[in-house]
Design a protein around this motif. Structure first.
Motif, mmCIF file in Angstrom:
data_model
loop_
_atom_site.group_PDB
_atom_site.id
_atom_site.type_symbol
_atom_site.label_atom_id
_atom_site.label_comp_id
_atom_site.label_asym_id
_atom_site.label_seq_id
_atom_site.Cartn_x
_atom_site.Cartn_y
_atom_site.Cartn_z
ATOM 1 N N ALA A 268 44.979 80.175 67.091
ATOM 2 C CA ALA A 268 43.734 80.833 66.714
ATOM 3 C C ALA A 268 43.815 81.321 65.274
ATOM 4 C CB ALA A 268 43.468 82.017 67.650
ATOM 5 N N GLY A 269 42.663 81.458 64.633
ATOM 6 C CA GLY A 269 42.617 82.039 63.296
ATOM 7 C C GLY A 269 42.852 81.035 62.187
ATOM 8 N N ASP A 270 43.167 81.568 61.017
ATOM 9 C CA ASP A 270 43.290 80.729 59.824
ATOM 10 C C ASP A 270 44.599 79.962 59.746
ATOM 11 O OD1 ASP A 270 40.801 81.624 58.942
ATOM 12 O OD2 ASP A 270 41.657 83.300 57.813
ATOM 13 N N ASP A 271 45.654 80.508 60.353
ATOM 14 C CA ASP A 271 46.989 79.931 60.188
ATOM 15 C C ASP A 271 47.587 79.520 61.527
ATOM 16 O OD1 ASP A 271 47.195 80.366 57.320
ATOM 17 O OD2 ASP A 271 47.341 82.502 57.809
ATOM 18 N N PHE A 272 48.338 78.438 61.490
ATOM 19 C CA PHE A 272 49.033 77.982 62.693
ATOM 20 C C PHE A 272 50.101 78.989 63.093
ATOM 21 C CE2 PHE A 272 52.437 75.469 64.758
ATOM 22 C CZ PHE A 272 51.727 75.019 65.865
ATOM 23 N N CYS A 273 51.012 79.293 62.174
ATOM 24 C CA CYS A 273 52.075 80.256 62.483
ATOM 25 C C CYS A 273 52.816 80.611 61.205
ATOM 26 C CB CYS A 273 53.044 79.667 63.506
ATOM 27 S SG CYS A 273 54.462 80.732 63.859
ATOM 28 N N LEU A 274 52.924 81.918 60.929
ATOM 29 C CA LEU A 274 53.588 82.395 59.712
ATOM 30 C C LEU A 274 55.089 82.591 59.890
ATOM 31 C CD1 LEU A 274 50.988 84.942 58.277
ATOM 32 C CD2 LEU A 274 51.240 82.492 57.832
ATOM 33 N N GLY A 275 55.655 82.042 60.956
ATOM 34 C CA GLY A 275 57.101 82.104 61.136
ATOM 35 C C GLY A 275 57.524 83.238 62.045
ATOM 36 N N GLY A 276 58.830 83.517 62.038
ATOM 37 C CA GLY A 276 59.366 84.589 62.869
ATOM 38 C C GLY A 276 58.988 85.955 62.326
ATOM 39 N N ASP A 277 58.882 86.916 63.219
ATOM 40 C CA ASP A 277 58.526 88.286 62.852
ATOM 41 C C ASP A 277 59.772 88.999 62.314
ATOM 42 O OD1 ASP A 277 57.951 91.054 62.864
ATOM 43 O OD2 ASP A 277 56.414 90.776 64.394
ATOM 44 N N ARG A 278 59.838 89.136 60.983
ATOM 45 C CA ARG A 278 61.026 89.750 60.376
ATOM 46 C C ARG A 278 61.157 91.225 60.733
ATOM 47 N NH1 ARG A 278 60.780 88.611 54.265
ATOM 48 N NH2 ARG A 278 58.588 88.148 54.625
ATOM 49 N N GLY A 279 60.023 91.881 60.976
ATOM 50 C CA GLY A 279 60.081 93.276 61.409
ATOM 51 C C GLY A 279 60.806 93.410 62.736
ATOM 52 N N GLU A 280 60.584 92.452 63.619
ATOM 53 C CA GLU A 280 61.272 92.487 64.905
ATOM 54 C C GLU A 280 62.761 92.199 64.730
ATOM 55 O OE1 GLU A 280 59.567 91.373 69.028
ATOM 56 O OE2 GLU A 280 60.477 89.531 68.236
ATOM 57 N N PHE A 281 63.108 91.306 63.801
ATOM 58 C CA PHE A 281 64.520 91.079 63.498
ATOM 59 C C PHE A 281 65.191 92.386 63.075
ATOM 60 C CE2 PHE A 281 64.365 86.278 62.227
ATOM 61 C CZ PHE A 281 64.065 85.967 63.542
ATOM 62 N N ALA A 282 64.512 93.138 62.193
ATOM 63 C CA ALA A 282 65.067 94.409 61.712
ATOM 64 C C ALA A 282 65.248 95.388 62.871
ATOM 65 C CB ALA A 282 64.157 95.001 60.645
ATOM 66 N N GLN A 283 64.291 95.403 63.793
ATOM 67 C CA GLN A 283 64.408 96.286 64.956
ATOM 68 C C GLN A 283 65.617 95.906 65.813
ATOM 69 O OE1 GLN A 283 60.667 96.137 67.039
ATOM 70 N NE2 GLN A 283 59.496 96.841 65.269
ATOM 71 N N HIS A 284 65.808 94.610 65.997
ATOM 72 C CA HIS A 284 66.963 94.149 66.773
ATOM 73 C C HIS A 284 68.272 94.620 66.130
ATOM 74 C CE1 HIS A 284 64.900 91.880 69.749
ATOM 75 N NE2 HIS A 284 64.494 90.898 68.966
ATOM 76 N N LEU A 285 68.357 94.483 64.816
ATOM 77 C CA LEU A 285 69.591 94.863 64.128
ATOM 78 C C LEU A 285 69.800 96.370 64.140
ATOM 79 C CD1 LEU A 285 69.501 92.395 61.117
ATOM 80 C CD2 LEU A 285 71.167 92.422 62.984
ATOM 81 N N ALA A 286 68.714 97.128 64.053
ATOM 82 C CA ALA A 286 68.840 98.585 64.108
ATOM 83 C C ALA A 286 69.353 99.023 65.480
ATOM 84 C CB ALA A 286 67.479 99.235 63.820
ATOM 85 N N HIS A 287 68.926 98.318 66.507
ATOM 86 C CA HIS A 287 69.347 98.662 67.867
ATOM 87 C C HIS A 287 70.751 98.150 68.167
ATOM 88 C CE1 HIS A 287 69.462 98.135 72.336
ATOM 89 N NE2 HIS A 287 68.910 99.339 72.279
ATOM 90 N N ASP A 288 71.085 96.968 67.633
ATOM 91 C CA ASP A 288 72.401 96.368 67.882
ATOM 92 C C ASP A 288 72.873 95.663 66.614
ATOM 93 O OD1 ASP A 288 74.657 95.056 68.702
ATOM 94 O OD2 ASP A 288 73.707 93.868 70.282
ATOM 95 N N PRO A 289 73.589 96.381 65.746
ATOM 96 C CA PRO A 289 74.044 95.799 64.470
ATOM 97 C C PRO A 289 74.933 94.565 64.641
ATOM 98 C CG PRO A 289 74.259 98.185 64.433
ATOM 99 C CD PRO A 289 73.941 97.808 65.849
ATOM 100 N N ALA A 290 75.509 94.395 65.819
ATOM 101 C CA ALA A 290 76.367 93.224 66.051
ATOM 102 C C ALA A 290 75.567 91.951 66.274
ATOM 103 C CB ALA A 290 77.280 93.470 67.245
#
Length: 266
Positions: free
Chosen positions: A70-92
């Motif tokens: 839906a919308g203007d774009d097919f997909c802008l890639g992975g959510d980098r904000g979510e990557f940061a959340q994962h690392l904050a929760h589990d740095p390993a």
């Protein structure tokens, strides 16, 4: 966020309500639409879970699956904000590893799907968006679509969903080195040259182009269609020699967790 549309779709687990997709079933045709346009349909763990729910519960009677957005774009890639959340929760990197495993499962489920899969691409397809499209058998894009694999510039390996071996198989190693190492934007015409797209049409003709593929596919005898796709997958896989993309989640987790470590500990 738009409400999901579920029409004549195989029963999903009671606890799973699709939050990021709209799904429509019309006989042997299943349409799966990425449906978070306000976020450019960026791939999150929630989207991966939704995709797995649909693909794992797919009716064997489905002969063609169309992946659209839906919308203007097919997909802008992975959510980098979510990557940061994962690392904050589990740095390993445990969360990154789990997310990468989901991504691999989704792309494998599209590639190995018994139905013929068709990607309908408009606007931007970046990173994970390219991987999702490339996992489909047939790919048509608007002539205004643009593509990019920016992982290296972001400090990431090109290790998401088994993208790299598929890309090399379709486009060739030399040309893949160019687009990955430079991270440059390339247009639909070049994507066609690289076989990332098999067809390029004006944006307002995308639906007609998809229909032009879908109609004859739906007329093919189901057993022959299923076996032919399996043969094509088998022969394509045999040309890849060693496919180390099973290590994608580990590579992504290792690189990101290393970058996340405090400098004093490096």
């Amino acid at each position: 966020m738009n409400a999901p549309l579920l029409t004549d779709v195989p029963a999903l687990p009671a606890e799973r309500i699709l939050k990021t997709l709209r799904v429509h079933r019309q006989g042997p045709l299943l349409t799966v639409e990425l449906n978070v346009p306000e976020q450019g349909n960026a791939v999150t763990d929630s989207m991966l879970d939704d995709l797995l729910t649909v693909l794992d519960n797919q009716d064997p009677a489905v002969r063609v699956l169309v992946l659209s957005a839906a919308g203007d774009d097919f997909c802008l890639g992975g959510d980098r904000g979510e990557f940061a959340q994962h690392l904050a929760h589990d740095p390993a990197g445990g969360g990154i590893r789990a997310s990468g495993t989901r991504a691999r499962r989704v792309c494998d489920a599209l590639a190995a799907n018994p139905a013929v899969t068709v990607a309908r691409v408009q606007g931007k397809a970046i990173g994970a968006g390219v991987a999702l499209a490339l996992a489909c058998d047939l790919r048509v894009g608007a002539d205004t679509a643009v593509f990019r694999l920016p992982e290296l510039a972001l400090g990431l390996p090109t290790a998401w969903g088994g993208l790299l071996p598929r890309l090399i198989s379709e486009a060739g190693a030399a040309r893949v080195r160019d687009i990955i190492l430079t991270g440059r934007v390339f247009d639909a015409a070049e994507a066609h040259t690289l076989s990332i797209l098999q067809k390029v049409v004006p944006g307002d003709a995308l639906d007609d182009a998809v229909t032009a593929w879908v109609k004859p596919l739906l007329r093919r005898p189901a057993p022959a269609l299923r076996v032919t796709k399996a043969l094509l997958n088998s022969l394509t896989a045999s040309t890849r020699l060693a496919d180390v993309s099973v290590l994608d989640p580990e590579l992504m987790a290792a690189v990101l967790s290393e970058q996340h470590r405090p400098r004093a500990l490096r």
